[in-house]
Scaffold this motif. Structure first.
Motif, short mmCIF file in Angstrom:
data_model
loop_
_atom_site.label_atom_id
_atom_site.label_comp_id
_atom_site.label_asym_id
_atom_site.label_seq_id
_atom_site.Cartn_x
_atom_site.Cartn_y
_atom_site.Cartn_z
N ILE A 118 10.70 -1.06 5.39
CA ILE A 118 12.14 -1.10 5.10
C ILE A 118 12.49 -0.30 3.84
N PRO A 119 11.79 -0.49 2.75
CA PRO A 119 12.12 0.31 1.55
C PRO A 119 12.02 1.82 1.81
N VAL A 120 11.05 2.18 2.65
CA VAL A 120 10.89 3.62 2.94
C VAL A 120 12.09 4.14 3.73
N LEU A 121 12.50 3.32 4.72
CA LEU A 121 13.67 3.73 5.50
C LEU A 121 14.92 3.81 4.64
N VAL A 122 15.09 2.83 3.77
CA VAL A 122 16.26 2.85 2.88
C VAL A 122 16.23 4.09 1.99
N LEU A 123 15.03 4.40 1.51
CA LEU A 123 14.89 5.59 0.67
C LEU A 123 15.23 6.87 1.45
N CYS A 124 14.80 6.94 2.70
CA CYS A 124 15.10 8.12 3.53
C CYS A 124 16.60 8.24 3.82
N LEU A 125 17.19 7.09 4.18
CA LEU A 125 18.63 7.11 4.44
C LEU A 125 19.42 7.51 3.19
N MET A 130 12.95 -5.88 13.88
CA MET A 130 12.73 -4.78 14.81
C MET A 130 11.24 -4.60 15.04
N LYS A 131 10.90 -4.24 16.32
CA LYS A 131 9.50 -4.04 16.65
C LYS A 131 8.97 -2.79 15.98
N GLY A 132 7.82 -2.87 15.53
CA GLY A 132 7.14 -1.72 14.93
C GLY A 132 7.52 -1.48 13.50
N ILE A 133 8.49 -2.18 12.98
CA ILE A 133 8.92 -1.97 11.60
C ILE A 133 8.58 -3.23 10.82
N THR A 134 7.81 -3.03 9.84
CA THR A 134 7.40 -4.15 9.00
C THR A 134 8.27 -4.18 7.76
N LYS A 135 8.09 -5.24 7.01
CA LYS A 135 8.84 -5.35 5.78
C LYS A 135 8.49 -4.24 4.79
N LYS A 136 7.27 -3.79 4.90
CA LYS A 136 6.87 -2.70 4.00
C LYS A 136 7.59 -1.39 4.32
#
Length: 301
Positions: free
Chosen positions: A9-16, A1-7
């Protein structure tokens, strides 16, 4: 996905994960906790009911015996009250008083039964003894109580002496629900009023009081007016009697038997009777007497 880096992803997973945990806490844990609390409350109520039922089961024989005993007491109380009181009951009492008191009756007043109380019409009753005593005290202020000697002197002077019922009244506290209906319908207490006008002696008056005091069915002497008659030497007066009945108990009105009272009259005018006169019931309308037939034959010859 544009604008989302591998770094990221963990933050998004944590938020979800946090959002999911909040939703689980709000919709699952809280609801479950409320249901558990409700179940605990219901369990406490059920434990109390179970304890009560166990106690009743232990005392079952006692409850059955007490129920049978109370039913006998209720039936005994019901037996004091007839299903109805009619004018013929008052006439029977007048005849018995004339014979047993004795007394000379000159008239009977009759007021048909009226309802005065229906069981359960007022809900749970309260102790009204205090109010009754207060009412009796107020009534006593209107008519001063007299001594026996004063009453005797009043009667000797040819004046009337008035007596009214009194005494203490006690009401037991009832625990019947409003609108209570028995096995045979509403249980209603009724009052039939009789007024007797009479002449009697002093001992006859006391016998009259005893008659209504020991009457098998419930009755009260509401009031009595007495006066001495110098012409006859007797007491002339009247008495008002309340006779009570009870409906809704399953009992049926029984007509009183009036013994020793002849019915019918051979001669309604009381006139003298002429000798002879056997009547003509045995003579047919189409048949002539035997003498007439012989007379016709003799004339033909």
């Amino acid at each position: 996905m544009k604008g989302i880096t591998k770094k990221d992803i963990p933050v998004l997973v944590l938020c979800l994960s946090a959002v999911v945990m909040v939703m689980v806490y709000s919709f699952v844990y809280n609801n479950g906790k409320e249901k558990i609390d409700q179940l605990k409350s219901q369990n406490e109520i059920m434990r109390a009911e179970v304890a009560e039922l166990k106690e009743k089961a232990v005392n079952l024989e006692f409850y059955e015996e007490e129920t049978a005993r109370m039913k006998e007491e209720i039936d005994a109380i019901y037996s004091y009250f007839p299903a109805d009181v009619l004018i013929e009951d008052g006439i029977v009492s007048a005849l018995e008083l004339e014979e047993g008191a004795p007394m000379l009756g000159s008239g009977i007043g009759f007021t048909p039964a009226v309802d005065i109380y229906t069981v359960g019409q007022g809900g749970e009753a309260t102790d009204t003894t205090g109010a009754i005593e207060e009412a009796q005290g107020n009534a006593g202020n209107d008519t001063a109580e007299t001594e026996l000697e004063e009453d005797v002197a009043t009667a000797r002077n040819g004046n009337a002496t008035y007596y009214s019922d009194g005494g203490e009244v006690h009401f037991a506290t009832a625990q019947l629900p409003s609108g209570y209906v028995g096995e045979y319908g509403p249980i209603t207490l009724r009052d039939t009023i009789f007024t007797y006008n009479f002449e009697t002696s002093y001992s006859g008056f006391k016998n009259m009081v005893d008659y209504f005091t020991y009457l098998p069915t419930r009755s009260t002497i509401a009031d009595v007016n007495l006066g001495y008659d110098p012409n006859s030497g007797l007491l002339n007066g009247s008495a008002t009697i309340n006779r009570y009945s009870l409906t809704g108990t399953g009992s049926v009105y029984e007509e009183p038997s009036i013994a020793g009272v002849a019915t019918g009259k051979q001669n309604i005018f009381g006139s003298l009777e002429l000798p002879g006169g056997s009547g003509f019931a045995s003579v047919s309308v189409n048949e002539a007497p035997e003498g007439e037939e012989n007379g016709e034959e003799a004339s033909e010859q």
